[in-house]
Design a protein around this motif. Structure first.
Motif, short mmCIF file in Angstrom:
data_model
loop_
_atom_site.label_atom_id
_atom_site.label_comp_id
_atom_site.label_asym_id
_atom_site.label_seq_id
_atom_site.Cartn_x
_atom_site.Cartn_y
_atom_site.Cartn_z
N ALA A 1 80.78 23.05 -4.11
CA ALA A 1 79.86 22.00 -3.67
C ALA A 1 78.62 22.60 -3.01
CB ALA A 1 80.58 21.06 -2.69
N LEU A 2 78.80 23.71 -2.30
CA LEU A 2 77.68 24.38 -1.64
C LEU A 2 76.67 24.87 -2.68
CD1 LEU A 2 76.41 25.63 0.96
CD2 LEU A 2 77.77 27.67 0.47
N VAL A 3 77.17 25.44 -3.77
CA VAL A 3 76.28 25.92 -4.83
C VAL A 3 75.64 24.75 -5.58
CG1 VAL A 3 76.22 27.19 -7.01
CG2 VAL A 3 77.54 28.08 -5.08
N GLY A 4 76.42 23.68 -5.78
CA GLY A 4 75.86 22.49 -6.40
C GLY A 4 75.93 22.47 -7.91
N LYS A 5 76.77 23.31 -8.51
CA LYS A 5 76.94 23.28 -9.96
C LYS A 5 78.33 23.79 -10.29
CE LYS A 5 73.47 26.17 -10.54
NZ LYS A 5 72.50 27.13 -11.11
N PRO A 6 78.90 23.38 -11.44
CA PRO A 6 80.23 23.86 -11.83
C PRO A 6 80.21 25.35 -12.12
CG PRO A 6 79.23 22.61 -13.61
CD PRO A 6 78.34 22.42 -12.42
N VAL A 7 81.40 25.97 -12.05
CA VAL A 7 81.50 27.42 -12.25
C VAL A 7 80.93 27.83 -13.59
CG1 VAL A 7 83.10 29.34 -12.46
CG2 VAL A 7 83.48 27.62 -10.70
N ALA A 8 81.14 27.03 -14.62
CA ALA A 8 80.68 27.38 -15.96
C ALA A 8 79.17 27.56 -16.04
CB ALA A 8 81.13 26.31 -16.96
N LEU A 9 78.45 26.93 -15.12
CA LEU A 9 77.00 27.02 -15.12
C LEU A 9 76.45 27.98 -14.07
CD1 LEU A 9 76.07 23.24 -15.58
CD2 LEU A 9 76.29 25.02 -17.33
N MET A 10 77.34 28.62 -13.32
CA MET A 10 76.89 29.52 -12.24
C MET A 10 76.44 30.87 -12.80
SD MET A 10 79.59 29.06 -9.10
CE MET A 10 79.92 27.46 -8.34
N ASN A 11 75.34 31.39 -12.24
CA ASN A 11 74.95 32.76 -12.52
C ASN A 11 75.50 33.67 -11.44
OD1 ASN A 11 73.28 32.45 -10.27
ND2 ASN A 11 71.50 31.91 -11.51
N LYS A 12 75.16 34.96 -11.50
CA LYS A 12 75.69 35.90 -10.53
C LYS A 12 75.34 35.50 -9.10
CE LYS A 12 75.38 40.68 -8.91
NZ LYS A 12 74.81 42.03 -9.14
N GLU A 13 74.08 35.12 -8.88
CA GLU A 13 73.64 34.77 -7.52
C GLU A 13 74.42 33.57 -6.98
OE1 GLU A 13 71.62 35.46 -10.05
OE2 GLU A 13 70.96 37.41 -9.30
N ASP A 14 74.71 32.61 -7.86
CA ASP A 14 75.49 31.43 -7.45
C ASP A 14 76.89 31.84 -7.02
OD1 ASP A 14 73.38 29.71 -8.10
OD2 ASP A 14 74.09 29.51 -10.17
N LYS A 15 77.51 32.72 -7.81
CA LYS A 15 78.87 33.15 -7.50
C LYS A 15 78.91 33.98 -6.22
CE LYS A 15 80.55 32.92 -12.26
NZ LYS A 15 81.15 33.65 -13.40
N VAL A 16 77.90 34.82 -6.02
CA VAL A 16 77.82 35.58 -4.77
C VAL A 16 77.74 34.63 -3.59
CG1 VAL A 16 76.37 37.10 -3.38
CG2 VAL A 16 76.81 37.65 -5.76
N LYS A 17 76.93 33.59 -3.71
CA LYS A 17 76.78 32.61 -2.63
C LYS A 17 78.11 31.93 -2.33
CE LYS A 17 74.04 28.56 -1.26
NZ LYS A 17 72.96 27.62 -1.70
N ALA A 18 78.82 31.52 -3.37
CA ALA A 18 80.11 30.84 -3.19
C ALA A 18 81.14 31.76 -2.56
CB ALA A 18 80.62 30.32 -4.54
#
Length: 210
Positions: A155-172
């Motif tokens: 929820a913090l990233v604001g997108k499903p895992v399938a759409l996450m890039n590296k920066e999104d996953k690092v943030k999560a």
């Protein structure tokens, strides 16, 4: 008389004073089995927990901050919810030994569900809508807690895992690390699988800002 004996007596007295809607729980932070931290509970039917069940957010906060040499502060009057929809008004106190080290977490969880129904009827006379807190769900065990923390990270990233890039996953994953998720046994395996990365990559994401 030991601290735990005194705390148990206080717990019984509080539960007796405020009735069956008031749960009082004691967690032991120095137990050799931190994933089963509850050592005493009165009116456990409020949350459905019992002796031997796992830690709450407050306990994880204490464990996490204790490792950073900064003590968690007592927290009063915050809201939680149970899996069956009860709304609880909670207070948490951190009990220290003579040397200042954290030992017990003393929690009071009062079921205010019926009172919120009355509040809803009298809403315009009591509380403006924008001052209401959004309660978190209280967990029964560490697996439930880890699942909720993972949901919050997404929820913090604001997108499903399938759409996450590296920066999104690092943030999560940084959020999960800061929240104490990796204190849970085998959490790394579950988180790595959930985000579709290797354990090596997971640890590199945890250390990325160090």
């Amino acid at each position: 008389m030991g601290r735990l004996v005194v705390l148990k007596q206080i717990a019984r007295d509080l539960a007796s004073e405020f009735g069956s809607d008031c749960e009082v729980v004691i967690h032991d932070l120095k137990t050799n089995d931190p994933e089963h931290s509850i050592v005493f509970i009165v009116n456990g039917h409020v949350t459905g927990r019992s002796v031997g069940d796992g830690p709450s957010d407050a306990v994880f906060d204490a464990i996490r901050k204790g490792k950073k040499a900064e003590d968690p502060a007592d927290h009063s009057g915050y809201l939680m919810k149970t899996s069956d929809g009860k709304i609880l008004k909670c207070s948490t106190s951190y009990i220290r030994d003579d040397d200042g080290s954290l030992h017990y977490v003393f929690g009071i969880n009062y079921d205010i569900t019926k009172l919120t129904m009355i509040e809803s009827a009298l809403h315009s006379l009591i509380t403006p809508e924008d001052t209401k807190q959004k309660p978190k769900e209280i967990t029964h065990n560490v697996n439930d807690l880890l699942n909720r923390l993972i949901e919050e990270s997404v929820a913090l990233v604001g997108k499903p895992v399938a759409l996450m890039n590296k920066e999104d996953k690092v943030k999560a994953i940084q959020f999960l690390n800061d929240s104490g998720a990796f204190l849970i046994t085998k959490s790394g395996d579950k988180v790595a699988s959930y985000f579709g990365i290797s354990k090596y990559t997971l640890y590199s994401y945890i250390d990325v800002n160090k």
